[in-house]
Design a protein around this motif. Structure first.
Motif, PDB file in Angstrom:
ATOM      1  N   LEU A  18     -17.407  -4.570  41.584  1.00 32.63           N
ATOM      2  CA  LEU A  18     -17.352  -3.309  42.311  1.00 32.63           C
ATOM      3  C   LEU A  18     -16.485  -2.346  41.506  1.00 32.63           C
ATOM      4  O   LEU A  18     -15.590  -2.786  40.766  1.00 32.63           O
ATOM      5  N   ARG A  19     -16.743  -1.062  41.681  1.00 30.02           N
ATOM      6  CA  ARG A  19     -15.873  -0.055  41.089  1.00 30.02           C
ATOM      7  C   ARG A  19     -15.375   0.874  42.183  1.00 30.02           C
ATOM      8  O   ARG A  19     -16.164   1.548  42.848  1.00 30.02           O
ATOM      9  N   LEU A  20     -14.071   0.900  42.329  1.00 30.26           N
ATOM     10  CA  LEU A  20     -13.440   1.821  43.271  1.00 30.26           C
ATOM     11  C   LEU A  20     -13.099   3.125  42.562  1.00 30.26           C
ATOM     12  O   LEU A  20     -12.706   3.120  41.403  1.00 30.26           O
ATOM     13  N   SER A  21     -13.229   4.217  43.301  1.00 33.46           N
ATOM     14  CA  SER A  21     -12.852   5.531  42.787  1.00 33.46           C
ATOM     15  C   SER A  21     -11.808   6.139  43.702  1.00 33.46           C
ATOM     16  O   SER A  21     -11.836   5.937  44.910  1.00 33.46           O
ATOM     17  N   CYS A  22     -10.905   6.885  43.102  1.00 34.00           N
ATOM     18  CA  CYS A  22      -9.899   7.621  43.863  1.00 34.00           C
ATOM     19  C   CYS A  22      -9.930   9.062  43.370  1.00 34.00           C
ATOM     20  O   CYS A  22      -9.433   9.363  42.280  1.00 34.00           O
ATOM     21  N   ALA A  23     -10.531   9.928  44.159  1.00 33.89           N
ATOM     22  CA  ALA A  23     -10.595  11.350  43.832  1.00 33.89           C
ATOM     23  C   ALA A  23      -9.339  12.022  44.369  1.00 33.89           C
ATOM     24  O   ALA A  23      -9.012  11.873  45.548  1.00 33.89           O
ATOM     25  N   THR A  24      -8.639  12.737  43.500  1.00 30.78           N
ATOM     26  CA  THR A  24      -7.357  13.306  43.885  1.00 30.78           C
ATOM     27  C   THR A  24      -7.378  14.828  43.836  1.00 30.78           C
ATOM     28  O   THR A  24      -8.180  15.432  43.108  1.00 30.78           O
ATOM     29  N   SER A  25      -6.479  15.438  44.582  1.00 31.07           N
ATOM     30  CA  SER A  25      -6.310  16.888  44.552  1.00 31.07           C
ATOM     31  C   SER A  25      -4.940  17.223  45.102  1.00 31.07           C
ATOM     32  O   SER A  25      -4.307  16.405  45.778  1.00 31.07           O
ATOM     33  N   GLY A  26      -4.477  18.423  44.780  1.00 27.00           N
ATOM     34  CA  GLY A  26      -3.226  18.894  45.343  1.00 27.00           C
ATOM     35  C   GLY A  26      -1.990  18.637  44.519  1.00 27.00           C
ATOM     36  O   GLY A  26      -0.873  18.942  44.964  1.00 27.00           O
ATOM     37  N   PHE A  27      -2.145  18.100  43.316  1.00 26.63           N
ATOM     38  CA  PHE A  27      -0.991  17.885  42.444  1.00 26.63           C
ATOM     39  C   PHE A  27      -1.449  17.903  40.993  1.00 26.63           C
ATOM     40  O   PHE A  27      -2.647  17.868  40.704  1.00 26.63           O
ATOM     41  N   VAL A  79      -9.219   8.454  39.428  1.00 24.10           N
ATOM     42  CA  VAL A  79      -8.833   7.165  38.876  1.00 24.10           C
ATOM     43  C   VAL A  79      -9.826   6.121  39.378  1.00 24.10           C
ATOM     44  O   VAL A  79     -10.252   6.164  40.537  1.00 24.10           O
ATOM     45  N   TYR A  80     -10.159   5.188  38.500  1.00 20.53           N
ATOM     46  CA  TYR A  80     -11.115   4.143  38.832  1.00 20.53           C
ATOM     47  C   TYR A  80     -10.467   2.768  38.740  1.00 20.53           C
ATOM     48  O   TYR A  80      -9.537   2.559  37.949  1.00 20.53           O
ATOM     49  N   LEU A  81     -10.979   1.848  39.516  1.00 19.53           N
ATOM     50  CA  LEU A  81     -10.593   0.449  39.390  1.00 19.53           C
ATOM     51  C   LEU A  81     -11.878  -0.361  39.285  1.00 19.53           C
ATOM     52  O   LEU A  81     -12.601  -0.524  40.279  1.00 19.53           O
ATOM     53  N   GLN A  82     -12.169  -0.815  38.071  1.00 18.21           N
ATOM     54  CA  GLN A  82     -13.327  -1.669  37.850  1.00 18.21           C
ATOM     55  C   GLN A  82     -12.926  -3.100  38.142  1.00 18.21           C
ATOM     56  O   GLN A  82     -11.997  -3.615  37.515  1.00 18.21           O
ATOM     57  N   MET A  83     -13.629  -3.723  39.071  1.00 12.09           N
ATOM     58  CA  MET A  83     -13.293  -5.075  39.502  1.00 12.09           C
ATOM     59  C   MET A  83     -14.458  -6.003  39.173  1.00 12.09           C
ATOM     60  O   MET A  83     -15.551  -5.849  39.725  1.00 12.09           O
ATOM     61  N   ASN A  84     -14.212  -6.929  38.259  1.00 14.63           N
ATOM     62  CA  ASN A  84     -15.224  -7.895  37.851  1.00 14.63           C
ATOM     63  C   ASN A  84     -14.811  -9.302  38.264  1.00 14.63           C
ATOM     64  O   ASN A  84     -13.646  -9.556  38.569  1.00 14.63           O
ATOM     65  N   SER A  85     -15.767 -10.196  38.250  1.00 14.56           N
ATOM     66  CA  SER A  85     -15.508 -11.605  38.590  1.00 14.56           C
ATOM     67  C   SER A  85     -14.725 -11.718  39.890  1.00 14.56           C
ATOM     68  O   SER A  85     -13.724 -12.431  39.977  1.00 14.56           O
TER      69      SER A  85
END
Length: 125
Positions: A18-27, A79-85
């Motif tokens: 799975l790949r998680l994404s974190c879209a940021t704003s305000g800083f 920012v992304y978090l690629q999660m394998n295995s």
């Protein structure tokens, strides 16, 4: 107003990705440390990974080293978090976190100023 919006969670079989994404704003994205924590039912929040956008330094929990990869897209302030295995023990709610203070030795402590709403990750065995 600082906003952290996670996406990409879901249900996956053990061994999947799975790949998680974190879209940021305000800083000012380039000045912040941004990371991921997770919390499984009945357990404390656990630091998973962190990246310092000022110099690209990354940190990982021992339990995810070699399987997870954190990355940062400065053009998209994401920012992304690629999660394998993935393993069943990786399940939980994953939170994106951010702070203007650089965190190296203390990156895994849940003291970040800003937290997202969380994204559920479920790994079936």
């Amino acid at each position: 107003e600082v906003q952290l919006v996670e996406s990409g969670g879901g249900l996956v079989q053990a061994g999947g990705s799975l790949r998680l994404s974190c879209a940021t704003s305000g800083f000012t994205f380039d000045d912040y440390a941004i990371g991921w924590f997770r919390q499984a039912p009945g357990k404390e929040r656990e630091g998973v990974s962190c990246i310092s956008n000022s110099d690209g330094r990354t940190h990982y929990a021992d339990s995810v080293k070699g399987r997870f990869t954190i990355s940062s897209d400065n053009a998209k302030n994401t920012v992304y978090l690629q999660m394998n295995s993935l393993k069943p023990e990786d399940r939980g709610v994953y939170y994106c976190v951010a702070d203007s203070e650089r965190r190296d030795s203390s990156w895994f402590l849940p003291v970040y100023a800003y937290w997202g709403q969380g994204s559920q990750v479920t790994v079936s065995s």
